[in-house]
Design a protein around this motif. Structure first.
Motif, PDB file in Angstrom:
ATOM      1  N   GLY A   1       0.792  -1.318  -0.029  1.00  0.00           N
ATOM      2  CA  GLY A   1       0.216  -0.003   0.058  1.00  0.00           C
ATOM      3  C   GLY A   1       0.606   1.201   0.024  1.00  0.00           C
ATOM      4  N   ALA A   2       2.256   1.020  -0.215  1.00  0.00           N
ATOM      5  CA  ALA A   2       3.036   2.285  -0.407  1.00  0.00           C
ATOM      6  C   ALA A   2       2.905   2.761  -1.658  1.00  0.00           C
ATOM      7  CB  ALA A   2       4.303   2.071   0.015  1.00  0.00           C
ATOM      8  N   VAL A   3       2.891   4.301  -1.940  1.00  0.00           N
ATOM      9  CA  VAL A   3       2.805   4.982  -3.115  1.00  0.00           C
ATOM     10  C   VAL A   3       4.217   5.067  -3.640  1.00  0.00           C
ATOM     11  CG1 VAL A   3       2.233   6.898  -4.683  1.00  0.00           C
ATOM     12  CG2 VAL A   3       0.564   5.778  -2.935  1.00  0.00           C
ATOM     13  N   ALA A   4       4.689   4.971  -4.924  1.00  0.00           N
ATOM     14  CA  ALA A   4       6.064   5.106  -5.260  1.00  0.00           C
ATOM     15  C   ALA A   4       5.915   5.671  -6.645  1.00  0.00           C
ATOM     16  CB  ALA A   4       6.493   3.518  -5.208  1.00  0.00           C
ATOM     17  N   ALA A   5       7.168   6.422  -6.661  1.00  0.00           N
ATOM     18  CA  ALA A   5       7.365   7.140  -8.144  1.00  0.00           C
ATOM     19  C   ALA A   5       7.204   6.170  -9.334  1.00  0.00           C
ATOM     20  CB  ALA A   5       8.638   7.803  -8.287  1.00  0.00           C
ATOM     21  N   ARG A   6       6.550   6.607 -10.432  1.00  0.00           N
ATOM     22  CA  ARG A   6       6.448   5.711 -11.633  1.00  0.00           C
ATOM     23  C   ARG A   6       7.626   5.742 -12.435  1.00  0.00           C
ATOM     24  NH1 ARG A   6       5.280   6.443 -16.669  1.00  0.00           N
ATOM     25  NH2 ARG A   6       4.614   8.509 -16.629  1.00  0.00           N
ATOM     26  N   PRO A   7       8.259   4.772 -12.600  1.00  0.00           N
ATOM     27  CA  PRO A   7       9.472   4.675 -13.603  1.00  0.00           C
ATOM     28  C   PRO A   7       9.166   4.956 -14.875  1.00  0.00           C
ATOM     29  CG  PRO A   7       9.538   2.710 -12.331  1.00  0.00           C
ATOM     30  CD  PRO A   7       8.158   3.433 -12.130  1.00  0.00           C
ATOM     31  N   ALA A   8      10.090   5.607 -15.534  1.00  0.00           N
ATOM     32  CA  ALA A   8       9.667   6.039 -17.046  1.00  0.00           C
ATOM     33  C   ALA A   8       9.004   5.294 -17.923  1.00  0.00           C
ATOM     34  CB  ALA A   8      10.736   6.966 -17.450  1.00  0.00           C
ATOM     35  N   ALA A   9       9.619   3.843 -17.695  1.00  0.00           N
ATOM     36  CA  ALA A   9       9.320   2.949 -19.025  1.00  0.00           C
ATOM     37  C   ALA A   9       8.093   2.121 -18.469  1.00  0.00           C
ATOM     38  CB  ALA A   9      10.563   2.018 -19.108  1.00  0.00           C
ATOM     39  N   GLN A  10       7.638   2.370 -17.158  1.00  0.00           N
ATOM     40  CA  GLN A  10       6.526   1.626 -16.411  1.00  0.00           C
ATOM     41  C   GLN A  10       4.911   2.451 -16.325  1.00  0.00           C
ATOM     42  OE1 GLN A  10       7.631  -0.301 -12.919  1.00  0.00           O
ATOM     43  NE2 GLN A  10       5.920  -0.500 -12.196  1.00  0.00           N
ATOM     44  N   THR A  11       4.026   1.518 -16.624  1.00  0.00           N
ATOM     45  CA  THR A  11       2.748   2.027 -16.498  1.00  0.00           C
ATOM     46  C   THR A  11       2.298   1.997 -15.215  1.00  0.00           C
ATOM     47  OG1 THR A  11       2.134   1.533 -18.849  1.00  0.00           O
ATOM     48  CG2 THR A  11       0.301   1.904 -17.301  1.00  0.00           C
ATOM     49  N   GLY A  12       1.862   3.134 -14.472  1.00  0.00           N
ATOM     50  CA  GLY A  12       1.230   3.186 -13.185  1.00  0.00           C
ATOM     51  C   GLY A  12      -0.121   3.094 -13.266  1.00  0.00           C
ATOM     52  N   LEU A  13      -0.774   4.021 -12.191  1.00  0.00           N
ATOM     53  CA  LEU A  13      -2.147   4.210 -11.784  1.00  0.00           C
ATOM     54  C   LEU A  13      -2.301   5.772 -11.867  1.00  0.00           C
ATOM     55  CD1 LEU A  13      -2.582   1.490  -9.149  1.00  0.00           C
ATOM     56  CD2 LEU A  13      -3.569   1.348 -11.656  1.00  0.00           C
ATOM     57  N   THR A  14      -3.564   6.167 -11.925  1.00  0.00           N
ATOM     58  CA  THR A  14      -3.854   7.671 -11.865  1.00  0.00           C
ATOM     59  C   THR A  14      -4.449   8.031 -10.714  1.00  0.00           C
ATOM     60  OG1 THR A  14      -4.107   7.725 -14.292  1.00  0.00           O
ATOM     61  CG2 THR A  14      -5.204   9.501 -13.035  1.00  0.00           C
ATOM     62  N   TYR A  15      -3.701   9.167 -10.119  1.00  0.00           N
ATOM     63  CA  TYR A  15      -4.415   9.864  -8.771  1.00  0.00           C
ATOM     64  C   TYR A  15      -5.787  10.228  -9.120  1.00  0.00           C
ATOM     65  CZ  TYR A  15      -5.241  13.214  -5.079  1.00  0.00           C
ATOM     66  OH  TYR A  15      -5.509  13.866  -4.088  1.00  0.00           O
TER      67      TYR A  15
ATOM     68  N   LEU B   1       3.802  15.945  -3.320  1.00  0.00           N
ATOM     69  CA  LEU B   1       3.702  14.492  -3.461  1.00  0.00           C
ATOM     70  C   LEU B   1       4.804  13.865  -3.802  1.00  0.00           C
ATOM     71  CD1 LEU B   1      -0.056  14.285  -5.133  1.00  0.00           C
ATOM     72  CD2 LEU B   1       0.729  13.572  -2.955  1.00  0.00           C
ATOM     73  N   ASP B   2       5.653  14.201  -4.668  1.00  0.00           N
ATOM     74  CA  ASP B   2       6.680  13.901  -5.029  1.00  0.00           C
ATOM     75  C   ASP B   2       7.746  13.812  -4.133  1.00  0.00           C
ATOM     76  OD1 ASP B   2       5.801  13.127  -7.541  1.00  0.00           O
ATOM     77  OD2 ASP B   2       6.594  14.993  -8.592  1.00  0.00           O
ATOM     78  N   ALA B   3       7.841  14.823  -3.303  1.00  0.00           N
ATOM     79  CA  ALA B   3       8.896  14.973  -2.157  1.00  0.00           C
ATOM     80  C   ALA B   3       8.239  14.076  -0.944  1.00  0.00           C
ATOM     81  CB  ALA B   3       8.972  16.348  -1.769  1.00  0.00           C
ATOM     82  N   ALA B   4       7.038  13.876  -0.624  1.00  0.00           N
ATOM     83  CA  ALA B   4       6.518  13.037   0.369  1.00  0.00           C
ATOM     84  C   ALA B   4       6.796  11.726  -0.137  1.00  0.00           C
ATOM     85  CB  ALA B   4       5.255  13.268   0.806  1.00  0.00           C
ATOM     86  N   ILE B   5       6.567  11.066  -1.135  1.00  0.00           N
ATOM     87  CA  ILE B   5       6.697  10.007  -1.855  1.00  0.00           C
ATOM     88  C   ILE B   5       8.032   9.308  -1.545  1.00  0.00           C
ATOM     89  CG2 ILE B   5       6.721   8.324  -3.829  1.00  0.00           C
ATOM     90  CD1 ILE B   5       4.016   9.889  -4.826  1.00  0.00           C
ATOM     91  N   ALA B   6       9.214  10.409  -1.812  1.00  0.00           N
ATOM     92  CA  ALA B   6      10.450   9.973  -1.599  1.00  0.00           C
ATOM     93  C   ALA B   6      10.823   9.851  -0.309  1.00  0.00           C
ATOM     94  CB  ALA B   6      11.400  11.171  -2.460  1.00  0.00           C
ATOM     95  N   ALA B   7      10.121  10.371   0.415  1.00  0.00           N
ATOM     96  CA  ALA B   7      10.424  10.352   2.025  1.00  0.00           C
ATOM     97  C   ALA B   7       9.529   9.154   2.565  1.00  0.00           C
ATOM     98  CB  ALA B   7      10.170  11.681   2.707  1.00  0.00           C
ATOM     99  N   GLY B   8       8.832   8.253   1.755  1.00  0.00           N
ATOM    100  CA  GLY B   8       8.046   7.099   2.172  1.00  0.00           C
ATOM    101  C   GLY B   8       6.868   7.751   3.246  1.00  0.00           C
ATOM    102  N   ARG B   9       6.145   8.870   2.716  1.00  0.00           N
ATOM    103  CA  ARG B   9       4.996   9.177   3.659  1.00  0.00           C
ATOM    104  C   ARG B   9       3.928   9.187   3.008  1.00  0.00           C
ATOM    105  NH1 ARG B   9       5.263  14.357   4.477  1.00  0.00           N
ATOM    106  NH2 ARG B   9       7.044  14.978   3.243  1.00  0.00           N
ATOM    107  N   VAL B  10       3.592   8.511   1.779  1.00  0.00           N
ATOM    108  CA  VAL B  10       2.307   8.688   1.071  1.00  0.00           C
ATOM    109  C   VAL B  10       1.884   7.001   1.040  1.00  0.00           C
ATOM    110  CG1 VAL B  10       0.985   9.257  -0.888  1.00  0.00           C
ATOM    111  CG2 VAL B  10       3.122  10.852  -0.179  1.00  0.00           C
ATOM    112  N   GLN B  11       0.686   6.769   1.352  1.00  0.00           N
ATOM    113  CA  GLN B  11       0.025   5.543   1.162  1.00  0.00           C
ATOM    114  C   GLN B  11      -0.848   5.589   0.259  1.00  0.00           C
ATOM    115  OE1 GLN B  11      -0.718   5.159   5.338  1.00  0.00           O
ATOM    116  NE2 GLN B  11      -3.028   4.928   4.778  1.00  0.00           N
ATOM    117  N   GLY B  12      -1.592   4.549  -0.305  1.00  0.00           N
ATOM    118  CA  GLY B  12      -2.956   4.606  -1.199  1.00  0.00           C
ATOM    119  C   GLY B  12      -3.458   3.239  -1.175  1.00  0.00           C
ATOM    120  N   GLU B  13      -4.299   3.391  -2.151  1.00  0.00           N
ATOM    121  CA  GLU B  13      -5.132   2.332  -2.367  1.00  0.00           C
ATOM    122  C   GLU B  13      -5.621   2.270  -4.091  1.00  0.00           C
ATOM    123  OE1 GLU B  13      -9.543   2.406  -1.343  1.00  0.00           O
ATOM    124  OE2 GLU B  13      -8.655   4.115   0.146  1.00  0.00           O
TER     125      GLU B  13
END
Length: 233
Positions: free
Chosen positions: A150-164, A189-201
């Motif tokens: 359930g942790a939100v992570a940055a989307r690698p350039a070559a990978q398909t992710g999910l939409t907020y 959001l990008d800064a908080a994700i890098a710090a491990g402070r964003v979760q999701g579903e």
């Protein structure tokens, strides 16, 4: 839990419809997008709402009033010019209190059950919880990735992710250190994700970013065809 509905944007992509009507007051299946959200929040017992307003703010105030006809109380956070998402939330913090609060984009439609977000009442300080959805045609790459924990992570350039989805819960401390003014949410959001402070579903159900007249028309036709009116926002 209090909730904030974001309704201050100009809606440039929706012109000419938004030249005389705020985007959240555009109707689908006979009801303004904004009202779907208010009704859905009221059904879940959320009684204290904040709506930020700027473009054609008077129409939003006139339509919603104090919220009593839906059994809620609405406070308004005026913006002389739109401050974008993070800027608008930051300005409204004094109205949102010291506990985690819900944020809903005023220009989306979804059948997501908002009761799930109420489960985030105990979200730790400095954190955020996001609802992510399958990527719409206009945004095929998505925004973020979601791991099995359930942790939100940055989307690698070559990978398909999910939409907020424009649905989430934030703590006031998430915006600590931010200067007042115009700022989008993505850098925070990008800064908080890098710090491990964003979760999701991940929510696989119905969701629409009503960003263009065509998508508004298609959603209206789909809901009318399904006999939907007054359903969750």
């Amino acid at each position: 839990m209090r909730a904030m509905i974001l309704a201050a944007g100009v809606g440039e992509r929706m012109r000419p419809l938004t030249a005389h009507t705020p985007k959240p007051l555009l109707r689908v299946a006979g009801q303004p997008l904004l009202e779907y959200h208010i009704r859905a929040l009221a059904r879940e017992g959320v009684r204290e709402l904040v709506i930020n307003v700027s473009h054609l703010a008077g129409q939003l105030r006139d339509y919603c009033g104090d919220g009593s006809r839906w059994g809620v109380r609405i406070d308004y956070s005026p913006e002389p010019s739109p401050l974008e998402t993070a800027g608008g939330i930051h300005r409204a913090l004094p109205l949102l209190g010291g506990a985690p609060f819900m944020v809903i984009n005023g220009d989306i439609w979804s059948d997501y059950p908002l009761a799930r977000l109420l489960e985030q009442r105990a979200l730790a300080a400095g954190r955020a919880h996001l609802v992510l959805v399958d990527n719409p045609p206009q945004h095929p790459g998505g925004d973020f990735c979601l791991d099995c924990h359930g942790a939100v992570a940055a989307r690698p350039a070559a990978q398909t992710g999910l939409t907020y989805a424009g649905l989430g819960v934030y703590t006031p401390e998430f915006f600590a250190g931010m200067a007042a003014g115009k700022l989008p949410l993505r850098p925070l959001l990008d800064a908080a994700i890098a710090a491990g402070r964003v979760q999701g579903e991940h929510y696989p159900g119905a969701w629409e970013d009503v960003g263009t007249p065509q998508r508004l028309h298609e959603l209206d036709a789909r809901l009318r065809g399904a006999g939907v009116s007054g359903s969750p926002g």
